[in-house]
Design a protein around this motif. Structure first.
Motif, PDB file in Angstrom:
ATOM      1  N   PRO A  10       3.470   6.978   8.339  1.00 36.88           N
ATOM      2  CA  PRO A  10       4.484   6.721   8.118  1.00 36.88           C
ATOM      3  C   PRO A  10       5.956   6.871   8.945  1.00 36.88           C
ATOM      4  O   PRO A  10       6.355   5.937   7.766  1.00 36.88           O
ATOM      5  CB  PRO A  10       4.529   8.334   7.237  1.00 36.88           C
ATOM      6  N   LEU A  61      -4.764   4.347  14.042  1.00 31.39           N
ATOM      7  CA  LEU A  61      -5.461   4.531  13.943  1.00 31.39           C
ATOM      8  C   LEU A  61      -6.837   5.268  13.484  1.00 31.39           C
ATOM      9  O   LEU A  61      -7.862   4.322  12.774  1.00 31.39           O
ATOM     10  CB  LEU A  61      -6.811   4.683  15.937  1.00 31.39           C
ATOM     11  N   GLU A  62      -6.150   6.440  12.884  1.00 32.96           N
ATOM     12  CA  GLU A  62      -7.802   6.502  11.560  1.00 32.96           C
ATOM     13  C   GLU A  62      -7.564   5.617  10.548  1.00 32.96           C
ATOM     14  O   GLU A  62      -8.214   5.739   9.801  1.00 32.96           O
ATOM     15  CB  GLU A  62      -6.884   7.892  10.955  1.00 32.96           C
ATOM     16  N   VAL A  63      -6.417   5.054  10.152  1.00 31.29           N
ATOM     17  CA  VAL A  63      -6.272   4.628   9.395  1.00 31.29           C
ATOM     18  C   VAL A  63      -6.962   2.300   9.533  1.00 31.29           C
ATOM     19  O   VAL A  63      -7.602   2.470   8.336  1.00 31.29           O
ATOM     20  CB  VAL A  63      -4.403   4.014   8.801  1.00 31.29           C
ATOM     21  N   MET A  68     -10.629   4.636   7.966  1.00 32.54           N
ATOM     22  CA  MET A  68     -10.710   3.557   7.157  1.00 32.54           C
ATOM     23  C   MET A  68     -11.472   2.775   6.818  1.00 32.54           C
ATOM     24  O   MET A  68     -12.911   1.831   5.943  1.00 32.54           O
ATOM     25  CB  MET A  68      -9.766   3.897   6.029  1.00 32.54           C
ATOM     26  N   SER A  85       0.475  -1.346  -0.153  1.00 31.78           N
ATOM     27  CA  SER A  85       0.145  -0.072  -0.212  1.00 31.78           C
ATOM     28  C   SER A  85       0.823   1.115  -0.151  1.00 31.78           C
ATOM     29  O   SER A  85       1.853   1.219   0.466  1.00 31.78           O
ATOM     30  CB  SER A  85      -0.928   0.033   0.820  1.00 31.78           C
ATOM     31  N   ARG A  86       0.483   2.315  -0.318  1.00 30.43           N
ATOM     32  CA  ARG A  86       0.984   3.391  -0.597  1.00 30.43           C
ATOM     33  C   ARG A  86       0.251   4.766  -0.018  1.00 30.43           C
ATOM     34  O   ARG A  86       0.863   5.843   0.060  1.00 30.43           O
ATOM     35  CB  ARG A  86       0.991   4.461  -2.467  1.00 30.43           C
ATOM     36  N   LEU A  87       0.309   4.240   1.263  1.00 28.69           N
ATOM     37  CA  LEU A  87      -0.206   5.285   1.712  1.00 28.69           C
ATOM     38  C   LEU A  87       0.785   6.035   2.473  1.00 28.69           C
ATOM     39  O   LEU A  87       1.411   5.430   3.686  1.00 28.69           O
ATOM     40  CB  LEU A  87      -1.230   4.505   3.477  1.00 28.69           C
ATOM     41  N   ARG A  88       1.425   7.508   2.304  1.00 22.23           N
ATOM     42  CA  ARG A  88       2.235   8.361   2.713  1.00 22.23           C
ATOM     43  C   ARG A  88       1.712   9.054   3.789  1.00 22.23           C
ATOM     44  O   ARG A  88       1.830   9.779   4.134  1.00 22.23           O
ATOM     45  CB  ARG A  88       3.444   8.795   1.522  1.00 22.23           C
ATOM     46  N   SER A  89       0.180   9.448   4.136  1.00 23.33           N
ATOM     47  CA  SER A  89      -0.247  10.704   4.562  1.00 23.33           C
ATOM     48  C   SER A  89       0.167  10.122   6.229  1.00 23.33           C
ATOM     49  O   SER A  89      -0.332   8.984   6.291  1.00 23.33           O
ATOM     50  CB  SER A  89      -1.590  10.913   4.079  1.00 23.33           C
ATOM     51  N   SER A  90      -0.119  11.014   7.133  1.00 23.65           N
ATOM     52  CA  SER A  90       0.673  10.892   8.239  1.00 23.65           C
ATOM     53  C   SER A  90      -1.139  11.114   8.729  1.00 23.65           C
ATOM     54  O   SER A  90      -1.239  12.133   9.184  1.00 23.65           O
ATOM     55  CB  SER A  90       1.195  13.016   8.718  1.00 23.65           C
ATOM     56  N   PHE A  91      -1.532  10.066   8.669  1.00 21.04           N
ATOM     57  CA  PHE A  91      -3.010   9.785   9.447  1.00 21.04           C
ATOM     58  C   PHE A  91      -2.056   9.268  11.011  1.00 21.04           C
ATOM     59  O   PHE A  91      -0.682   8.394  10.488  1.00 21.04           O
ATOM     60  CB  PHE A  91      -4.148   8.722   9.149  1.00 21.04           C
ATOM     61  N   CYS A  92      -2.820   8.824  11.705  1.00 16.40           N
ATOM     62  CA  CYS A  92      -2.322   8.494  12.617  1.00 16.40           C
ATOM     63  C   CYS A  92      -2.615   7.586  12.627  1.00 16.40           C
ATOM     64  O   CYS A  92      -4.239   7.229  11.557  1.00 16.40           O
ATOM     65  CB  CYS A  92      -2.703   8.775  14.257  1.00 16.40           C
TER      66      CYS A  92
END
Lengths: 305, 382
Positions: A134, A93-95, A98, A84-91
């Motif tokens: 990240p 638990l937020e991921v 989703m 997976s390419r998620l680079r966003s600074s979600f914490c």
């Protein structure tokens, strides 16, 4: 039941898979194994609705897959992709939260948050809940994505069947977590979820799967319980690697040991834990792959001569 | 299954209760809620201050009390502040439409920027990427330079409406071309769209350059407006024409927040979560084309806002589009309003093109934020 019947996928001139059938039954863990490029991921993409087969049919609980709205499917079928390419600074638990996307109208309820937390606990990542995504290592990120998939099918709106598709879920995991993930998948299957897992490690497949589908160059070569599919002949034919198939010392499943070059006779046992580590660990895996490819290359050369 | 191998044996899904009892999720949910309220509330206050300043400051001074009194008078409420007729006239027919236009254009551009960056998952994306600004600018420039030849005496009469209409059409057409180029068998490749956008932008820029080359001196002055932008042309009529586009776009955009969040995971992952990605792409592109097309049609090409406002917010509040999109609308509106205030006061009675102000003030601030994050060692994560 998620039924893939007689699936053929062509892209341009290339045939990725040809006349492959597979059932993903609730309560069962089905493993798809085969060499690189055998069409394992393609099959998973067809099951996930991401790829439309050129011919053949996919039925999702007795309805054609295409007739079910995407969101409806997503409520009952989660997919764990290879990378997976998620680079966003979600914490973290937020991921995981989703994963609740297909269930949420408006804002997430406190139950959605609670499910996310529980899913994170299943993959033992609870301590990381507030970490920025990240900053995680590859293996940790993979476990968070698994938690996201678990949160997605934590419950189904109408108590219907649920499905989990795993594409090489153990790729970036250490030994213990490889087994952790498969153990989680196994208990999901035991609780009634239909699980399909693309696996590279034959021993993981042997140990955790109810059924194994062996693919070679886009064709289904064998299908059935691990003990029936994993014969030295079949593995040699598909991977080009001589192996010994032993009885697992502590469990009722086959144990596949590469027999490539090093020693012609079956290796001796050094003790339980030791053995499992060697056969399931990364080094063994890598050796399999390389030797296998070389052998296939040689075989191909021989054929052309 | 292998307790010796599994050091920290997890609770499995079936062992955990069907209705899990959370330990920290409640707290995090509450903090989440507080944060979005705090951020959006703060931005509303900021916008309010900017509106107050935008209405009060100018060649004709109007005190905040008088502003309230004039507005109150309009709706039939009498307030205890004296004002002159001249002040009322300036406020209602010049400043108010200008302030509203600045909010609409700034907010619209910033929201479109947030949508574009989310869709392309690329921090360099801005509304101009899909060709809408350059297409609109080209159409406007062509109309200015060749309009009088084609329409002759009619061009002056048509001018006021022909120009915005041409710009809007040019923007939407350019976007449509980019979208078509990137779409094959119902699948739109985001990467192809990005590259096609660059090509169409280059073509449009060449066309614009050609028009500038053959333009006469008067036309050149008109062209400057389109390439640097201004909200000085605000009238109630124009506002009535583009307002629905801008406002509609800004109100619809938050509906895309959740799909865009899912898209950050990747396109197929979003699909697995039940997002119809092809439809999301179509809606995002359409919204951006309409909003930016309308914005460019009335205010020329205003750079920087669409690119930087979403980044400013991301640096401050993180990547969640549910805050990012409404936040961009508020901050974009406030910033453009502030920039317009500067543009029309620092060299009064002349007016600086607003594009110069947004870049001159915004770019150093943005750099400062980036450097601050770099020095903290966290870096900027999109």
């Amino acid at each position: 039941m998620l039924i893939l019947h007689d699936i053929t996928v062509r892209i341009g001139d290339a045939t990725l898979i040809q006349n492959v059938s597979a059932d993903i039954r609730p309560g069962r863990l089905t493993a798809v194994v085969g060499p690189n490029g055998a069409g394992k991921t393609t099959l998973l993409r067809v099951a996930s609705g991401e790829m439309t087969p050129s011919s053949g049919s996919v039925r999702f609980d007795d309805r054609p897959l295409a007739s079910l709205p995407t969101r409806e499917q997503a409520r009952r079928r989660a997919v764990l992709p290879q990378h997976s390419r998620l680079r966003s600074s979600f914490c973290v638990l937020e991921v995981v939260l989703m994963g609740r996307t297909p269930h949420v109208e408006g804002a997430e309820s406190s139950r959605d948050w609670a499910v996310a937390e529980a899913a994170l606990d299943v993959v033992s990542m609870g301590d990381f809940a507030e970490r920025s995504f990240p900053t995680l290592s590859g293996g940790e990120a993979q476990r968070v994505h698994l938690a996201r998939a678990l949160a997605q099918i934590w419950d189904s709106p109408d108590d219907g069947n649920r499905y989990l598709l795993l594409d090489e879920p153990t790729a970036s995991l250490d030994l213990a977590h490889q087994h952790n993930v498969l153990h989680t998948a196994r208990s999901l299957a035991d609780a009634g979820t239909g699980v399909l897992a693309v696996l590279h490690d034959l021993n993981l497949a042997a140990q955790y799967a109810d059924r194994v589908l062996l693919l070679q160059e886009g064709n289904g070569v064998a299908s059935g319980p691990p003990a029936e599919v994993f014969t030295p002949e079949a593995i040699y034919r598909v991977f080009g690697l001589p192996v010994c198939v032993l009885a697992h010392p502590t469990q009722s499943c086959p144990l596949i040991v590469p027999d490539a070059g090093a020693s012609p006779e079956a290796p001796t046992l050094h003790g339980d834990g030791d053995w499992l580590k060697r056969s399931a660990g990364e080094t063994g895996n890598r050796r399999n792959g390389e030797t296998g490819n070389r052998r296939i290359g040689e075989a191909a050369n021989r054929r052309t001569e | 299954m292998e307790p010796t191998l599994v050091s920290d044996k997890p609770r499995t899904a079936d062992e955990a209760e069907a209705s899990p009892r959370p330990q920290y999720a409640d707290r995090m949910q509450e903090r989440h809620r507080c944060r979005s309220r705090f951020v959006l509330g703060g931005l509303v206050v900021l916008l309010g201050v900017a509106v107050g300043a935008g209405l009060a400051v100018g060649a004709v001074g109007i005190s905040p009390g008088q502003v309230l009194a004039i507005l109150g008078d309009r709706v039939g409420v009498s307030l205890p502040w004296e004002f002159e007729r001249r002040q009322a006239l300036v406020l209602t027919s010049i400043r108010l439409p200008r302030v509203l236009l600045a909010i609409g254009v700034g907010g619209g551009l910033a929201v479109s920027g947030a949508l574009m960056q989310g869709l392309f998952r690329n921090p360099l994306a801005d509304p101009s990427l899909i060709g809408v600004s350059s297409g609109a600018a080209l159409a406007a420039v062509v109309t200015i330079v060749l309009g009088s030849t084609v329409f002759g005496a009619w061009s002056d009469v048509l001018g006021a409406f022909l120009l915005p209409a041409a710009a809007f059409t040019g923007g939407v057409v350019a976007t449509f071309i980019v979208y078509r180029l990137a779409t094959r068998e119902g699948q739109t490749s985001v990467t192809t769209m990005l590259l096609a956008g660059i090509a169409i932008n280059a073509l449009a820029a060449a066309g614009t350059g050609l028009m500038i080359f053959i333009a006469d001196d008067d036309q050149l002055r008109d062209l400057t407006f389109w390439t640097l932008g201004s909200v000085g042309g605000a009238t109630w009529t124009r506002l009535a024409v583009v307002g629905p586009c801008l406002l509609g776009g800004m109100l619809a955009a938050p509906l895309l927040a959740r799909p865009l969040n899912a898209l950050l995971l990747g396109e197929s992952e979003a699909g697995h979560l039940g997002i119809r990605t092809e439809q999301v792409k179509k809606v995002v592109i359409t919204l951006a084309a309409l909003v930016v097309g309308a914005a460019v049609a009335v205010s020329g090409v205003i750079g920087f806002i669409g690119l930087v406002v979403p980044h400013l917010l991301r640096l401050a509040v993180g990547p969640d589009h549910r805050i990012l999109i409404p936040g961009s609308a508020l901050l974009g509106g406030g910033l453009l309003l502030g920039a317009d205030l500067l543009a029309r006061t620092i060299v009064a009675p002349a007016e600086l093109p607003i594009g110069i102000v947004t870049a001159l003030v915004g770019a150093p601030f943005f750099l400062w934020l980036l450097l601050r994050d770099r020095n903290r060692g966290t870096g900027y994560s999109f």
